[in-house]
Write an enzyme that holds these catalytic residues in place. Structure first.
Site, PDB file in Angstrom:
ATOM      1  N   HIS A   1      30.613  41.402   7.316  1.00 25.48           N
ATOM      2  CA  HIS A   1      30.000  40.508   8.306  1.00 25.48           C
ATOM      3  C   HIS A   1      28.562  40.889   8.662  1.00 25.48           C
ATOM      4  O   HIS A   1      27.665  40.049   8.674  1.00 25.48           O
ATOM      5  CB  HIS A   1      30.798  40.505   9.618  1.00 25.48           C
ATOM      6  CG  HIS A   1      32.260  40.276   9.434  1.00 25.48           C
ATOM      7  ND1 HIS A   1      32.759  39.256   8.674  1.00 25.48           N
ATOM      8  CD2 HIS A   1      33.333  40.940   9.921  1.00 25.48           C
ATOM      9  CE1 HIS A   1      34.081  39.296   8.706  1.00 25.48           C
ATOM     10  NE2 HIS A   1      34.456  40.314   9.455  1.00 25.48           N
TER      11      HIS A   1
ATOM     12  N   LYS B   1      34.899  49.293  18.502  1.00 22.79           N
ATOM     13  CA  LYS B   1      35.977  48.777  19.358  1.00 22.79           C
ATOM     14  C   LYS B   1      36.111  49.633  20.606  1.00 22.79           C
ATOM     15  O   LYS B   1      35.558  50.728  20.675  1.00 22.79           O
ATOM     16  CB  LYS B   1      37.290  48.835  18.587  1.00 22.79           C
ATOM     17  CG  LYS B   1      37.328  47.889  17.392  1.00 22.79           C
ATOM     18  CD  LYS B   1      38.623  48.009  16.664  1.00 22.79           C
ATOM     19  CE  LYS B   1      38.670  47.034  15.493  1.00 22.79           C
ATOM     20  NZ  LYS B   1      38.703  45.628  15.883  1.00 22.79           N
TER      21      LYS B   1
ATOM     22  N   LEU C   1      47.953  35.437  10.395  1.00 21.11           N
ATOM     23  CA  LEU C   1      46.764  34.613  10.141  1.00 21.11           C
ATOM     24  C   LEU C   1      47.146  33.136  10.016  1.00 21.11           C
ATOM     25  O   LEU C   1      46.485  32.256  10.576  1.00 21.11           O
ATOM     26  CB  LEU C   1      46.038  35.086   8.881  1.00 21.11           C
ATOM     27  CG  LEU C   1      44.704  34.400   8.626  1.00 21.11           C
ATOM     28  CD1 LEU C   1      43.650  34.881   9.619  1.00 21.11           C
ATOM     29  CD2 LEU C   1      44.207  34.643   7.204  1.00 21.11           C
TER      30      LEU C   1
ATOM     31  N   GLY D   1      52.036  33.734   2.088  1.00 22.65           N
ATOM     32  CA  GLY D   1      52.115  34.630   3.248  1.00 22.65           C
ATOM     33  C   GLY D   1      52.137  33.818   4.533  1.00 22.65           C
ATOM     34  O   GLY D   1      51.618  34.239   5.569  1.00 22.65           O
ATOM     35  N   ALA D   2      52.790  32.651   4.444  1.00 26.24           N
ATOM     36  CA  ALA D   2      52.744  31.687   5.552  1.00 26.24           C
ATOM     37  C   ALA D   2      53.508  32.136   6.794  1.00 26.24           C
ATOM     38  O   ALA D   2      53.364  31.545   7.859  1.00 26.24           O
ATOM     39  CB  ALA D   2      53.274  30.339   5.076  1.00 26.24           C
TER      40      ALA D   2
ATOM     41  N   ASP E   1      35.475  47.508   8.002  1.00 32.11           N
ATOM     42  CA  ASP E   1      35.969  46.294   8.664  1.00 32.11           C
ATOM     43  C   ASP E   1      34.842  45.344   9.071  1.00 32.11           C
ATOM     44  O   ASP E   1      35.014  44.131   9.044  1.00 32.11           O
ATOM     45  CB  ASP E   1      36.772  46.718   9.919  1.00 32.11           C
ATOM     46  CG  ASP E   1      37.535  45.560  10.527  1.00 32.11           C
ATOM     47  OD1 ASP E   1      38.159  44.803   9.758  1.00 32.11           O
ATOM     48  OD2 ASP E   1      37.499  45.401  11.767  1.00 32.11           O
TER      49      ASP E   1
ATOM     50  N   LYS F   1      49.707  31.664  11.293  1.00 31.89           N
ATOM     51  CA  LYS F   1      50.169  31.143  12.583  1.00 31.89           C
ATOM     52  C   LYS F   1      49.011  30.913  13.549  1.00 31.89           C
ATOM     53  O   LYS F   1      48.908  29.870  14.176  1.00 31.89           O
ATOM     54  CB  LYS F   1      51.167  32.138  13.185  1.00 31.89           C
ATOM     55  CG  LYS F   1      51.813  31.633  14.448  1.00 31.89           C
ATOM     56  CD  LYS F   1      52.933  32.536  14.889  1.00 31.89           C
ATOM     57  CE  LYS F   1      54.119  31.718  15.321  1.00 31.89           C
ATOM     58  NZ  LYS F   1      55.389  32.157  14.849  1.00 31.89           N
TER      59      LYS F   1
ATOM     60  N   GLU G   1      33.349  45.269  20.753  1.00 36.17           N
ATOM     61  CA  GLU G   1      34.429  44.575  21.459  1.00 36.17           C
ATOM     62  C   GLU G   1      35.208  45.522  22.352  1.00 36.17           C
ATOM     63  O   GLU G   1      35.231  46.726  22.124  1.00 36.17           O
ATOM     64  CB  GLU G   1      35.341  43.824  20.506  1.00 36.17           C
ATOM     65  CG  GLU G   1      36.133  44.653  19.551  1.00 36.17           C
ATOM     66  CD  GLU G   1      37.087  43.791  18.732  1.00 36.17           C
ATOM     67  OE1 GLU G   1      37.514  42.725  19.202  1.00 36.17           O
ATOM     68  OE2 GLU G   1      37.413  44.204  17.614  1.00 36.17           O
TER      69      GLU G   1
HETATM   70  P1  NDP Z   1      50.407  39.922   7.480  1.00 34.17           P
HETATM   71  O1  NDP Z   1      50.478  41.388   7.347  1.00 34.17           O
HETATM   72  O2  NDP Z   1      51.028  39.276   8.678  1.00 34.17           O
HETATM   73  O3  NDP Z   1      51.073  39.348   6.135  1.00 34.17           O
HETATM   74  C1  NDP Z   1      51.188  37.973   5.846  1.00 34.17           C
HETATM   75  C2  NDP Z   1      52.466  37.726   5.067  1.00 34.17           C
HETATM   76  O4  NDP Z   1      52.355  38.297   3.773  1.00 34.17           O
HETATM   77  C3  NDP Z   1      53.686  38.364   5.658  1.00 34.17           C
HETATM   78  O5  NDP Z   1      54.232  37.589   6.691  1.00 34.17           O
HETATM   79  C4  NDP Z   1      54.609  38.494   4.463  1.00 34.17           C
HETATM   80  O6  NDP Z   1      55.358  37.297   4.321  1.00 34.17           O
HETATM   81  C5  NDP Z   1      53.653  38.581   3.284  1.00 34.17           C
HETATM   82  N1  NDP Z   1      53.645  39.945   2.735  1.00 34.17           N
HETATM   83  C6  NDP Z   1      53.597  41.116   3.421  1.00 34.17           C
HETATM   84  N2  NDP Z   1      53.563  42.159   2.577  1.00 34.17           N
HETATM   85  C7  NDP Z   1      53.619  41.644   1.335  1.00 34.17           C
HETATM   86  C8  NDP Z   1      53.627  42.202   0.029  1.00 34.17           C
HETATM   87  N3  NDP Z   1      53.576  43.516  -0.158  1.00 34.17           N
HETATM   88  N4  NDP Z   1      53.690  41.364  -1.032  1.00 34.17           N
HETATM   89  C9  NDP Z   1      53.744  40.037  -0.854  1.00 34.17           C
HETATM   90  N5  NDP Z   1      53.733  39.443   0.353  1.00 34.17           N
HETATM   91  C10 NDP Z   1      53.661  40.236   1.429  1.00 34.17           C
HETATM   92  O7  NDP Z   1      48.926  39.485   7.317  1.00 34.17           O
HETATM   93  P2  NDP Z   1      48.051  38.521   8.215  1.00 34.17           P
HETATM   94  O8  NDP Z   1      48.709  37.188   8.276  1.00 34.17           O
HETATM   95  O9  NDP Z   1      47.696  39.191   9.471  1.00 34.17           O
HETATM   96  O10 NDP Z   1      46.699  38.437   7.364  1.00 34.17           O
HETATM   97  C11 NDP Z   1      46.661  37.898   6.059  1.00 34.17           C
HETATM   98  C12 NDP Z   1      45.365  38.381   5.390  1.00 34.17           C
HETATM   99  O11 NDP Z   1      44.249  37.974   6.159  1.00 34.17           O
HETATM  100  C13 NDP Z   1      45.276  39.900   5.275  1.00 34.17           C
HETATM  101  O12 NDP Z   1      44.598  40.235   4.105  1.00 34.17           O
HETATM  102  C14 NDP Z   1      44.415  40.301   6.472  1.00 34.17           C
HETATM  103  O13 NDP Z   1      43.711  41.494   6.235  1.00 34.17           O
HETATM  104  C15 NDP Z   1      43.478  39.109   6.541  1.00 34.17           C
HETATM  105  N6  NDP Z   1      42.942  38.878   7.883  1.00 34.17           N
HETATM  106  C16 NDP Z   1      43.790  38.675   8.926  1.00 34.17           C
HETATM  107  C17 NDP Z   1      43.300  38.422  10.184  1.00 34.17           C
HETATM  108  C18 NDP Z   1      44.224  38.148  11.334  1.00 34.17           C
HETATM  109  O14 NDP Z   1      43.702  37.827  12.412  1.00 34.17           O
HETATM  110  N7  NDP Z   1      45.509  38.254  11.177  1.00 34.17           N
HETATM  111  C19 NDP Z   1      41.844  38.388  10.439  1.00 34.17           C
HETATM  112  C20 NDP Z   1      41.032  38.577   9.255  1.00 34.17           C
HETATM  113  C21 NDP Z   1      41.592  38.827   8.042  1.00 34.17           C
HETATM  114  P3  NDP Z   1      56.804  37.316   3.617  1.00 34.17           P
HETATM  115  O15 NDP Z   1      57.481  38.540   4.127  1.00 34.17           O
HETATM  116  O16 NDP Z   1      57.408  36.053   4.043  1.00 34.17           O
HETATM  117  O17 NDP Z   1      56.526  37.387   2.151  1.00 34.17           O
END
Ligand code: NDP
Length: 442
Positions: A216, A299, A18, A13-14, A211, A20, A192
């Site tokens: 936490h 929030k 998260l 999920g790069a 959440d 980035k 927050e």
């Molecule tokens: P995103 O929703 O941005 O998803 C990350 C990546 O996962 C996407 O860019 C996509 O990449 C891939 N993806 C999306 N849907 C699917 C799917 N159905 N099956 C497989 N791959 C999928 O998530 P975040 O990066 O925001 O967060 C990642 C995790 O961390 C989540 O569980 C989130 O709850 C948790 N989290 C995030 C925080 C944050 O600040 N963002 C804070 C705390 C927890 P691609 O399309 O290239 O496959």
């Protein structure tokens, strides 16, 4: 502390937020500090198409570190891809994916049958309720031993949180009064200013209790109130946390929603998801029975801050306190944004009269310690690479915490509150004035 070598880090999920904002910058910082060096590869995966160059240029990182980044589309065949990059003795897989994708991704990586030692790191939310957390744990257990699974609770990596145990057990003066004989109540405030912004899709299905509280805030409470572990070994610490969690009973919950919430992008126009909650709970063990714990979190209020307050019983109504107006001692643990501890005490006001003033003693991280205070994800990723489980949450901890909320989530009315303000509390108690401490240590 040993530096990490010969390690491949896969971020599934790069392309996401998260990776980035947190993961790649944290790895870049560890690399710059020399904590991860020599034969390191970071492999981003996902369904998106990227060349290595496109992937590397999507992050604001040093060229040197960027040269260790690679992108591989999907999962099948990633084992051979990594083998072609070099010989690594360890592989850490970070599932930076939506929760619905955790189990499938965990299986796909297990199917690759890596020869090296593998750990899998999972972000919150870990489950939606007790049943889903139990199911996810059992799905992961099909492919990985518990010792390979690292469930993140990034609060545990905060310095001010790690200091709670040191404060309690490294200071003889506090340990004897840490019980129902001296403490009147425990209050946790985690608020927050931000609204849900772009996280509506996730938040509207979860709400603030899932959440913040189940994970936490119960972790904070466990560290604050558990018995001393025999050693600092992760197993011993988790045992005490589980014991404490098992003695909690959720007594009362009030749910609130900010007035503009239903108009937010991605939110159901009739949503009853809570954006703010107040909870009263009890800890039914010998140390804490009878002492109420209040949690207030949400929030879209007037400021950001996480604080824990321990209010002590008032002194007897004699001497200077015949009228009962001397304020009770309080200890405030400031967790974020500013970190520190404040002890409220009563002091004689200079002059002839026996006048008493509330004053304080404080400790602030930013005044007492200079230098680098590593960001939570740096610490978590470094520990994941080292295989240190101290700051991660076990299967039993997550399930025990979820179990407390069985039959209590999504219940009752949601009362609306004005965006930017604290909702009127339904508890008839003296909340600690946490706003008063907002500027301490800032
Ligand atoms: P995103 O929703 O941005 O998803 C990350 C990546 O996962 C996407 O860019 C996509 O990449 C891939 N993806 C999306 N849907 C699917 C799917 N159905 N099956 C497989 N791959 C999928 O998530 P975040 O990066 O925001 O967060 C990642 C995790 O961390 C989540 O569980 C989130 O709850 C948790 N989290 C995030 C925080 C944050 O600040 N963002 C804070 C705390 C927890 P691609 O399309 O290239 O496959």
């Amino acid at each position: 502390m040993k530096n990490i070598h010969n390690c491949a880090i896969i971020i599934a999920g790069a392309s996401g937020d998260l990776a980035k904002r947190k993961l790649i910058p944290a790895l870049d910082a560890l690399y710059k500090q020399g904590k991860i060096c020599n034969n390191i590869a970071v492999i981003g995966t996902g369904r998106s198409n990227f060349t290595n160059e496109q992937f590397r240029s999507s992050f604001a990182i040093s060229d040197d570190f960027a040269s260790h980044l690679h992108y591989y589309k999907n999962t099948a065949g990633i084992k051979q891809f990594i083998e072609a990059l070099g010989q690594f003795s360890k592989i850490v897989i970070f599932l930076s994916l939506p929760p619905s994708a955790y189990a499938v991704a965990a299986k796909e990586f297990a199917d690759e049958r890596f020869e090296q030692q593998v750990s899998i790191v999972i972000e919150k939310p870990f489950g939606y309720d007790y049943a889903s957390a139990k199911l996810l744990n059992s799905q992961l257990a099909e492919y990985y031993d518990e010792s390979q699974i690292l469930r993140i609770d990034h609060y545990l990596a905060k310095e001010a949180v790690q200091n709670i145990m040191v404060f309690r057990y490294g200071n003889t003066v506090f340990n004897p009064v840490w019980n129902s004989h001296y403490v009147e109540s425990i209050q946790i405030n985690a608020i927050e200013q931000l609204t849900i912004i772009e996280r509506a899709g996730y938040f509207d299905k979860s709400g603030i209790i899932r959440d913040m509280v189940q994970n936490h805030l119960l972790q904070l409470l466990a560290l604050l109130t558990m018995e001393a572990p025999v050693t600092l070994n992760p197993h011993d610490v988790k045992m005490q946390k589980i014991c404490l969690l098992n003695s909690i009973k959720i007594e009362e919950i009030h749910r609130y929603q900010y007035d503009t919430y239903r108009g937010e992008n991605g939110v159901d126009s009739e949503s009853t998801t809570e954006t703010f909650a107040e909870i009263r709970l009890s800890i039914n063990n010998m140390r804490w029975a009878g002492i109420p714990v209040y949690i207030r979190t949400g929030k879209a209020v007037h400021r950001k801050g996480t604080e824990i307050g321990v209010r002590f019983k008032a002194p007897p109504k004699v001497l200077f306190n015949e009228n009962g107006d001397i304020p009770a001692n309080q200890i405030i643990f400031k967790i974020q944004p500013a970190e520190g501890i404040v002890l409220d005490i009563a002091t004689k006001t200079p002059g002839a009269d026996e006048q008493i003033s509330p004053t304080y003693m404080n400790f602030c991280y930013n005044q007492n310690f200079t230098g680098n205070n590593p960001e939570a994800y740096q610490k978590l990723l470094f520990d994941a690479l080292r295989g240190d489980h101290t700051l991660f949450v076990s299967a039993e901890e997550t399930e025990t915490a979820w179990k407390l909320f069985e039959g209590k989530l999504d219940r009752g009315d949601v009362v609306h509150y004005t965006t930017g303000k604290l909702p009127q509390s339904k508890f008839d108690i003296r909340w600690i004035d946490f706003d008063y401490y907002a500027n301490f240590c800032a």
